[in-house]
Enzyme design. Sequence first.
Site, short mmCIF file in Angstrom:
data_model
loop_
_atom_site.label_atom_id
_atom_site.label_comp_id
_atom_site.label_asym_id
_atom_site.label_seq_id
_atom_site.Cartn_x
_atom_site.Cartn_y
_atom_site.Cartn_z
N MET A 21 -32.16 33.23 -18.35
CA MET A 21 -33.62 33.25 -18.32
C MET A 21 -34.14 34.66 -18.61
O MET A 21 -35.27 34.99 -18.30
CB MET A 21 -34.13 32.74 -16.97
CG MET A 21 -33.78 31.27 -16.75
SD MET A 21 -34.88 30.39 -15.63
CE MET A 21 -34.70 31.33 -14.13
N TYR A 23 -34.43 38.96 -18.69
CA TYR A 23 -34.45 40.11 -17.79
C TYR A 23 -32.99 40.49 -17.52
O TYR A 23 -32.53 40.53 -16.38
CB TYR A 23 -35.21 39.79 -16.49
CG TYR A 23 -35.81 41.04 -15.87
CD1 TYR A 23 -36.82 41.73 -16.52
CD2 TYR A 23 -35.35 41.54 -14.67
CE1 TYR A 23 -37.36 42.90 -15.98
CE2 TYR A 23 -35.88 42.70 -14.12
CZ TYR A 23 -36.88 43.37 -14.80
OH TYR A 23 -37.40 44.52 -14.25
N HIS A 28 -25.43 39.29 -16.55
CA HIS A 28 -25.55 38.56 -17.83
C HIS A 28 -24.63 39.18 -18.88
O HIS A 28 -24.00 38.47 -19.66
CB HIS A 28 -26.98 38.62 -18.37
CG HIS A 28 -28.01 38.02 -17.46
ND1 HIS A 28 -28.99 38.76 -16.85
CD2 HIS A 28 -28.21 36.74 -17.06
CE1 HIS A 28 -29.77 37.97 -16.15
NE2 HIS A 28 -29.32 36.74 -16.24
N ASP A 141 -24.68 31.94 -8.88
CA ASP A 141 -25.34 30.66 -8.65
C ASP A 141 -24.25 29.59 -8.58
O ASP A 141 -24.08 28.79 -9.51
CB ASP A 141 -26.35 30.39 -9.76
CG ASP A 141 -27.47 31.41 -9.75
OD1 ASP A 141 -28.15 31.51 -8.73
OD2 ASP A 141 -27.63 32.14 -10.74
N LEU A 175 -25.89 41.12 -8.27
CA LEU A 175 -26.97 41.33 -9.25
C LEU A 175 -27.74 40.04 -9.47
O LEU A 175 -27.17 38.96 -9.56
CB LEU A 175 -26.40 41.81 -10.58
CG LEU A 175 -25.71 43.17 -10.61
CD1 LEU A 175 -25.50 43.63 -12.05
CD2 LEU A 175 -26.50 44.22 -9.86
N SER A 176 -29.06 40.18 -9.53
CA SER A 176 -29.95 39.05 -9.77
C SER A 176 -31.25 39.60 -10.34
O SER A 176 -31.69 40.68 -9.92
CB SER A 176 -30.24 38.34 -8.44
OG SER A 176 -31.38 37.52 -8.57
O1 PAF Z 1 -28.99 30.70 -14.22
C1 PAF Z 1 -30.00 30.72 -14.96
O2 PAF Z 1 -30.43 31.78 -15.43
C2 PAF Z 1 -30.71 29.43 -15.29
O3 PAF Z 1 -30.72 28.57 -14.21
C3 PAF Z 1 -30.15 28.72 -16.54
C4 PAF Z 1 -28.72 28.27 -16.34
C5 PAF Z 1 -30.24 29.66 -17.74
C6 PAF Z 1 -30.99 27.47 -16.85
O4 PAF Z 1 -32.32 27.80 -17.06
#
Ligand code: PAF
Length: 276
Positions: A21, A23, A28, A141, A175-176
Amino acid sequence: MRWALDEVRREGATVGLVPTMGYLHEGHLSLMAAARADTDFVMATIFVNPLQFAPGEDLASYPRDPDGDRAKAEAADVDLLFSPEHDEMYSDQVLTTVSVGGISQSMEGATRPTHFAGVATVVAKLFAIAGPCRAYFGEKDFQQLAVIRKMVADLSFPVEVIGCPIVREPDGLALSSRNAYLTPDQREAAPVLERALKAGAASVRAGERDPSAVCTLIGEIIAAEPEAELDYVALVDPATLEPPAGILEPGTYRLLTAARFGIPRLLDNIALEVPG
Ligand code: PAF
């Protein structure tokens, strides 16, 4: 975009998909690095998916940095960055959603009952768009990862789901993107989540075998932190997310927690090994 993917496939290349999503942070980027190492063509996506936010949640204020994200994705050697507008992803009337039962209902699902249907629906769409691929998700997550694995198995998506380890700050905070909301005091307090989970795991290493005693210990440590408002602590099977029926038998489990620090709810989890 389809053209680029079709061409890649014609050449027999493997595709690594990294849904996000935006940012973007080091967590990531670790997914992108894993995809880069494993696959020939890396496709990252950035879409703040309205379906996974309930009314009153932080959809409008969710942190965004499109220019910074593009630069980071380029530096991570991503081949294709797909950042669709809302209308490209959803028509006016979304009549079809994907909902994964059981596994979606506890923990995050108990607090956010519509969240995982939103996640499963957008991830299913991204899988349909990307086609056969390896898809990379962070273990931060953990419940989301389990829900996506179940959806892939139940709906026979031609996708291999890869879970990647949590990336942490030096003081242990996972991290988030939502860490951006923390005030300095909340930021200082937030590593209590990992500290508490580790204390729970240490109690098991010291001989504790009662799952509820382990969860109580973790909950007490978090509740003693004035900035934290505990939501849940759970000790579960990592695949089914079911709690063990009785005392802990030897094996691998997962300890998970969530707590609110002012506005943001932060999640954390660690693996728990119970020795034989
Ligand atoms: O983990 C995330 O950033 C979101 O839940 C995802 C998997 C991209 C779905 O929108």
